[in-house]
Design a protein around this motif. Structure first.
Motif, PDB file in Angstrom:
ATOM      1  N   ALA A   1     -36.044  28.192 -13.567  1.00  0.00           N
ATOM      2  CA  ALA A   1     -35.670  27.645 -12.416  1.00  0.00           C
ATOM      3  C   ALA A   1     -34.407  26.930 -12.632  1.00  0.00           C
ATOM      4  N   PRO A   2     -33.837  26.582 -11.735  1.00  0.00           N
ATOM      5  CA  PRO A   2     -32.439  25.717 -11.851  1.00  0.00           C
ATOM      6  C   PRO A   2     -32.512  24.401 -12.268  1.00  0.00           C
ATOM      7  N   GLY A   3     -33.869  23.866 -12.231  1.00  0.00           N
ATOM      8  CA  GLY A   3     -34.187  22.498 -12.622  1.00  0.00           C
ATOM      9  C   GLY A   3     -35.037  22.193 -11.241  1.00  0.00           C
ATOM     10  N   PRO A   4     -35.884  21.195 -11.588  1.00  0.00           N
ATOM     11  CA  PRO A   4     -36.880  20.561 -10.886  1.00  0.00           C
ATOM     12  C   PRO A   4     -36.324  19.489  -9.832  1.00  0.00           C
ATOM     13  N   LEU A   5     -35.063  19.760  -9.020  1.00  0.00           N
ATOM     14  CA  LEU A   5     -34.369  18.738  -8.388  1.00  0.00           C
ATOM     15  C   LEU A   5     -35.167  18.079  -7.416  1.00  0.00           C
ATOM     16  N   GLY A   6     -36.210  18.764  -6.611  1.00  0.00           N
ATOM     17  CA  GLY A   6     -36.684  17.980  -5.558  1.00  0.00           C
ATOM     18  C   GLY A   6     -37.888  17.081  -6.306  1.00  0.00           C
ATOM     19  N   THR A   7     -38.223  17.134  -7.276  1.00  0.00           N
ATOM     20  CA  THR A   7     -39.341  16.229  -7.842  1.00  0.00           C
ATOM     21  C   THR A   7     -38.550  15.086  -8.653  1.00  0.00           C
ATOM     22  N   THR A   8     -37.306  15.321  -9.033  1.00  0.00           N
ATOM     23  CA  THR A   8     -36.670  14.512 -10.136  1.00  0.00           C
ATOM     24  C   THR A   8     -35.533  13.713  -9.679  1.00  0.00           C
ATOM     25  N   VAL A   9     -34.816  14.029  -8.790  1.00  0.00           N
ATOM     26  CA  VAL A   9     -33.452  13.591  -8.238  1.00  0.00           C
ATOM     27  C   VAL A   9     -33.325  12.201  -8.145  1.00  0.00           C
ATOM     28  N   ALA A  10     -34.476  11.615  -7.639  1.00  0.00           N
ATOM     29  CA  ALA A  10     -34.337  10.338  -7.234  1.00  0.00           C
ATOM     30  C   ALA A  10     -34.308   9.555  -8.556  1.00  0.00           C
ATOM     31  N   ALA A  11     -35.060   9.924  -9.534  1.00  0.00           N
ATOM     32  CA  ALA A  11     -35.085   9.315 -10.912  1.00  0.00           C
ATOM     33  C   ALA A  11     -33.710   9.598 -11.660  1.00  0.00           C
ATOM     34  N   VAL A  12     -33.273  10.594 -11.559  1.00  0.00           N
ATOM     35  CA  VAL A  12     -32.015  10.989 -12.148  1.00  0.00           C
ATOM     36  C   VAL A  12     -30.779  10.122 -11.306  1.00  0.00           C
ATOM     37  N   LEU A  13     -31.040  10.017 -10.023  1.00  0.00           N
ATOM     38  CA  LEU A  13     -29.817   9.032  -9.507  1.00  0.00           C
ATOM     39  C   LEU A  13     -30.104   7.682 -10.009  1.00  0.00           C
ATOM     40  N   ASP A  14     -31.082   7.171 -10.164  1.00  0.00           N
ATOM     41  CA  ASP A  14     -31.439   5.867 -10.621  1.00  0.00           C
ATOM     42  C   ASP A  14     -30.852   5.486 -12.129  1.00  0.00           C
ATOM     43  N   TRP A  15     -30.897   6.750 -12.793  1.00  0.00           N
ATOM     44  CA  TRP A  15     -30.378   6.681 -14.291  1.00  0.00           C
ATOM     45  C   TRP A  15     -28.864   6.763 -14.114  1.00  0.00           C
ATOM     46  N   VAL A  16     -28.254   7.466 -13.258  1.00  0.00           N
ATOM     47  CA  VAL A  16     -26.706   7.395 -13.116  1.00  0.00           C
ATOM     48  C   VAL A  16     -26.361   5.971 -12.785  1.00  0.00           C
ATOM     49  N   SER A  17     -27.075   5.260 -11.605  1.00  0.00           N
ATOM     50  CA  SER A  17     -26.883   4.061 -11.008  1.00  0.00           C
ATOM     51  C   SER A  17     -26.768   3.001 -12.263  1.00  0.00           C
ATOM     52  N   ALA A  18     -27.829   3.161 -13.034  1.00  0.00           N
ATOM     53  CA  ALA A  18     -27.921   2.252 -14.290  1.00  0.00           C
ATOM     54  C   ALA A  18     -27.095   2.566 -15.389  1.00  0.00           C
ATOM     55  N   SER A  19     -26.266   3.535 -15.370  1.00  0.00           N
ATOM     56  CA  SER A  19     -25.184   3.897 -16.561  1.00  0.00           C
ATOM     57  C   SER A  19     -26.308   4.443 -17.615  1.00  0.00           C
ATOM     58  N   ARG A  20     -27.501   4.802 -17.657  1.00  0.00           N
ATOM     59  CA  ARG A  20     -28.313   5.338 -18.479  1.00  0.00           C
ATOM     60  C   ARG A  20     -27.716   6.951 -18.844  1.00  0.00           C
ATOM     61  N   VAL A  21     -27.188   7.547 -17.912  1.00  0.00           N
ATOM     62  CA  VAL A  21     -26.642   9.058 -18.297  1.00  0.00           C
ATOM     63  C   VAL A  21     -25.035   8.876 -17.702  1.00  0.00           C
ATOM     64  N   ARG A  22     -24.286   9.611 -18.077  1.00  0.00           N
ATOM     65  CA  ARG A  22     -22.838   9.656 -17.635  1.00  0.00           C
ATOM     66  C   ARG A  22     -22.357  10.972 -17.243  1.00  0.00           C
ATOM     67  N   PRO A  23     -22.668  11.328 -16.101  1.00  0.00           N
ATOM     68  CA  PRO A  23     -22.403  12.743 -15.485  1.00  0.00           C
ATOM     69  C   PRO A  23     -20.995  12.877 -15.643  1.00  0.00           C
ATOM     70  N   GLU A  24     -20.076  12.023 -15.827  1.00  0.00           N
ATOM     71  CA  GLU A  24     -18.705  12.037 -15.692  1.00  0.00           C
ATOM     72  C   GLU A  24     -18.087  12.942 -17.022  1.00  0.00           C
ATOM     73  N   LEU A  25     -19.203  13.045 -18.033  1.00  0.00           N
ATOM     74  CA  LEU A  25     -18.831  13.824 -19.217  1.00  0.00           C
ATOM     75  C   LEU A  25     -18.995  15.055 -19.145  1.00  0.00           C
ATOM     76  N   VAL A  26     -19.728  15.883 -17.922  1.00  0.00           N
ATOM     77  CA  VAL A  26     -19.877  17.191 -18.033  1.00  0.00           C
ATOM     78  C   VAL A  26     -19.135  17.574 -16.574  1.00  0.00           C
ATOM     79  N   THR A  27     -18.550  16.367 -15.682  1.00  0.00           N
ATOM     80  CA  THR A  27     -18.059  16.738 -14.264  1.00  0.00           C
ATOM     81  C   THR A  27     -16.421  17.167 -14.505  1.00  0.00           C
ATOM     82  N   SER A  28     -16.276  18.210 -13.961  1.00  0.00           N
ATOM     83  CA  SER A  28     -14.944  18.792 -14.017  1.00  0.00           C
ATOM     84  C   SER A  28     -14.042  18.325 -13.011  1.00  0.00           C
ATOM     85  N   GLU A  29     -14.533  18.012 -11.763  1.00  0.00           N
ATOM     86  CA  GLU A  29     -13.661  17.233 -10.850  1.00  0.00           C
ATOM     87  C   GLU A  29     -14.609  16.873  -9.704  1.00  0.00           C
ATOM     88  N   VAL A  30     -14.178  15.711  -8.997  1.00  0.00           N
ATOM     89  CA  VAL A  30     -14.750  15.546  -7.787  1.00  0.00           C
ATOM     90  C   VAL A  30     -14.107  15.911  -6.605  1.00  0.00           C
TER      91      VAL A  30
END
Length: 150
Positions: free
Chosen positions: A80-109
């Motif tokens: 699967a591409p990833g279980p987005l439907g079941t995990t997106v809320a937790a991932v977004l909370d991690w981003v909000s809390a700076s526990r993960v840094r998506p900008e390290l893999v983001t090429s552009e916004v």
């Protein structure tokens, strides 16, 4: 560029035609090859009772799997591409809390309205931002920079 980013996160990223199996075995193997050879290599390169996550988007109607070998070794395979439907809320909370840094893999916004143009061009990992949808929760994407027409 993708392999270098994966390496910075600790992955043993390999770019080559897939061998029968890698020299070492790993507890978790991610197959993003989108090829039957890559998936079979991943399955043979994982430790016993290991996990193979295939996010490669296999477009063939059938792909042979070494089911007996997988059963004997107790492997878990997810496709699967990833279980987005079941995990997106937790991932977004991690981003909000700076526990993960998506900008390290983001090429552009870019603005969501520019999606057809952005997605038609080669890009490592674009992020499309839009105004929040009513009732979508408390997390919001950062404002997209202004894009200039080319």
């Amino acid at each position: 560029a993708r392999l270098a980013i994966a390496g910075r996160f600790g992955a043993n990223a390999v770019e080559s035609a897939p061998p029968q199996r890698t020299k070492d075995r790993y507890p978790i193997v991610v197959d993003a090859s989108a090829s039957r050879e890559g998936l079979q290599c991943a399955l043979r390169s994982v430790e016993p009772e290991g996990i193979v996550a295939s996010a490669g988007g296999h477009l063939e109607a059938t792909v042979p799997l070494p089911l007996h070998e997988m059963w004997v070794r107790g492997l878990t395979l997810t496709i699967a591409p990833g279980p987005l439907g079941t995990t997106v809320a937790a991932v977004l909370d991690w981003v909000s809390a700076s526990r993960v840094r998506p900008e390290l893999v983001t090429s552009e916004v870019a603005n969501f309205d520019d999606a057809p143009r952005i997605l038609a061009e080669p890009s490592l990992k674009p992020v499309l931002a839009r105004p929040p949808i009513h009732g979508a929760g408390h997390w919001r994407l950062p404002a997209a920079p202004e894009t200039k027409p080319t």
